[in-house]
Design a protein around this motif. Structure first.
Motif, PDB file in Angstrom:
ATOM      1  N   PRO A 153       0.796  -1.238   0.000  1.00  0.00           N
ATOM      2  CA  PRO A 153       0.000   0.000   0.000  1.00  0.00           C
ATOM      3  C   PRO A 153       0.825   1.284   0.000  1.00  0.00           C
ATOM      4  O   PRO A 153       0.302   2.353  -0.350  1.00  0.00           O
ATOM      5  CB  PRO A 153      -0.831  -0.113   1.282  1.00  0.00           C
ATOM      6  N   PHE A 154       2.104   1.215   0.374  1.00  0.00           N
ATOM      7  CA  PHE A 154       2.930   2.413   0.443  1.00  0.00           C
ATOM      8  C   PHE A 154       3.603   2.741  -0.890  1.00  0.00           C
ATOM      9  O   PHE A 154       4.224   3.795  -1.030  1.00  0.00           O
ATOM     10  CB  PHE A 154       4.000   2.254   1.529  1.00  0.00           C
ATOM     11  N   PHE A 155       3.494   1.848  -1.870  1.00  0.00           N
ATOM     12  CA  PHE A 155       4.135   2.058  -3.164  1.00  0.00           C
ATOM     13  C   PHE A 155       3.068   2.195  -4.239  1.00  0.00           C
ATOM     14  O   PHE A 155       2.313   1.255  -4.499  1.00  0.00           O
ATOM     15  CB  PHE A 155       5.062   0.883  -3.505  1.00  0.00           C
ATOM     16  N   ALA A 156       3.028   3.414  -4.859  1.00  0.00           N
ATOM     17  CA  ALA A 156       2.009   3.667  -5.871  1.00  0.00           C
ATOM     18  C   ALA A 156       2.543   4.427  -7.093  1.00  0.00           C
ATOM     19  O   ALA A 156       2.014   5.481  -7.431  1.00  0.00           O
ATOM     20  CB  ALA A 156       0.842   4.433  -5.246  1.00  0.00           C
ATOM     21  N   PRO A 157       3.540   3.964  -7.835  1.00  0.00           N
ATOM     22  CA  PRO A 157       4.338   2.776  -7.505  1.00  0.00           C
ATOM     23  C   PRO A 157       5.616   3.112  -6.757  1.00  0.00           C
ATOM     24  O   PRO A 157       6.488   2.269  -6.644  1.00  0.00           O
ATOM     25  CB  PRO A 157       4.660   2.237  -8.893  1.00  0.00           C
ATOM     26  N   GLU A 158       5.776   4.364  -6.282  1.00  0.00           N
ATOM     27  CA  GLU A 158       7.034   4.732  -5.643  1.00  0.00           C
ATOM     28  C   GLU A 158       6.788   5.248  -4.236  1.00  0.00           C
ATOM     29  O   GLU A 158       5.691   5.713  -3.888  1.00  0.00           O
ATOM     30  CB  GLU A 158       7.778   5.793  -6.464  1.00  0.00           C
ATOM     31  N   PHE A 159       7.823   5.155  -3.429  1.00  0.00           N
ATOM     32  CA  PHE A 159       7.817   5.670  -2.068  1.00  0.00           C
ATOM     33  C   PHE A 159       9.058   6.537  -1.911  1.00  0.00           C
ATOM     34  O   PHE A 159      10.177   6.072  -2.145  1.00  0.00           O
ATOM     35  CB  PHE A 159       7.832   4.524  -1.054  1.00  0.00           C
TER      36      PHE A 159
END
Length: 205
Positions: free
Chosen positions: A121-127
């Motif tokens: 959930p924290f990658f959308a697509p990067e963090f």
């Protein structure tokens, strides 16, 4: 450090939590972990690795020409030590893309999905995270970590006595830099000598 605080919960038939297990993480190639896990199919020896467990490794480093900076550009950091200025400088860093793989080893599907729910959930697509790149230069940088793929593998060969291992592989790319040497103890320029020449009165014979 992004993945060192992940845990799973074990529940009984009535849905009550009976235990919470923190998932350890270590650096190493996937095949090394799989071999180590398979050393004790009967789970009778202390040599076996307890699951769940996570591992990661750097898989490649690739130059990134799209983020290239001026080669001759410099970064300067000025600090004062007992009232005396101290100047440190270095040339611009070189952009590189670092590829990483994160491996999740579990012995049942539910443990794997619990771990994935704490990561994906924290990658959308990067963090993007802020890191202190060079403390001596006072340099902080926002670094994006991009997830590129998620794959599942069921490592199960043999009879029913063979230990089953489910492996989730998450591939990431990190857009970072490699920094040159920092040069310190630079002196402050306090005076400049300039010579002028009046071309209109210059004569030649």
């Amino acid at each position: 450090t992004l993945f060192n605080d992940i845990s799973i919960q074990k529940k009984n038939s009535s849905g009550q939590i009976v235990s919470t297990i923190k998932v350890p993480i270590a650096y190493g190639p996937k095949q090394k972990f799989i071999t180590r896990i398979g050393q004790d199919p009967a789970l009778d020896k202390k040599a076996a690795i307890r699951l769940p467990r996570m591992g990661f490794e750097m898989t490649s480093i690739t130059y990134d020409p799209t983020r290239k900076l001026n080669t001759m550009g410099q970064r300067v950091n000025k600090t004062y030590v007992n009232g005396v200025p101290n100047i440190k400088k270095m040339y611009n860093p070189v952009p590189y893309i670092f590829s990483f793989s994160l491996f999740i080893f579990v012995d049942n599907a539910e443990d794997g999905t619990q771990i994935l729910e704490q990561i994906l959930p924290f990658f959308a697509p990067e963090f993007t995270t802020s890191i202190n790149v060079l403390t001596e230069m006072g340099l902080k940088l926002d670094v994006p970590l991009i997830i590129s793929s998620v794959a599942n593998e069921d490592v199960y060969d043999g009879d029913f006595a063979t230990r089953r291992t489910i492996v989730w592989t998450l591939d990431f790319i990190l857009k970072g830099y490699i920094y040159p040497e920092v040069k310190g103890n630079s002196k402050v320029i306090k005076s400049i000598d300039i010579s002028f020449r009046n071309m209109s009165t210059d004569t030649t014979s």
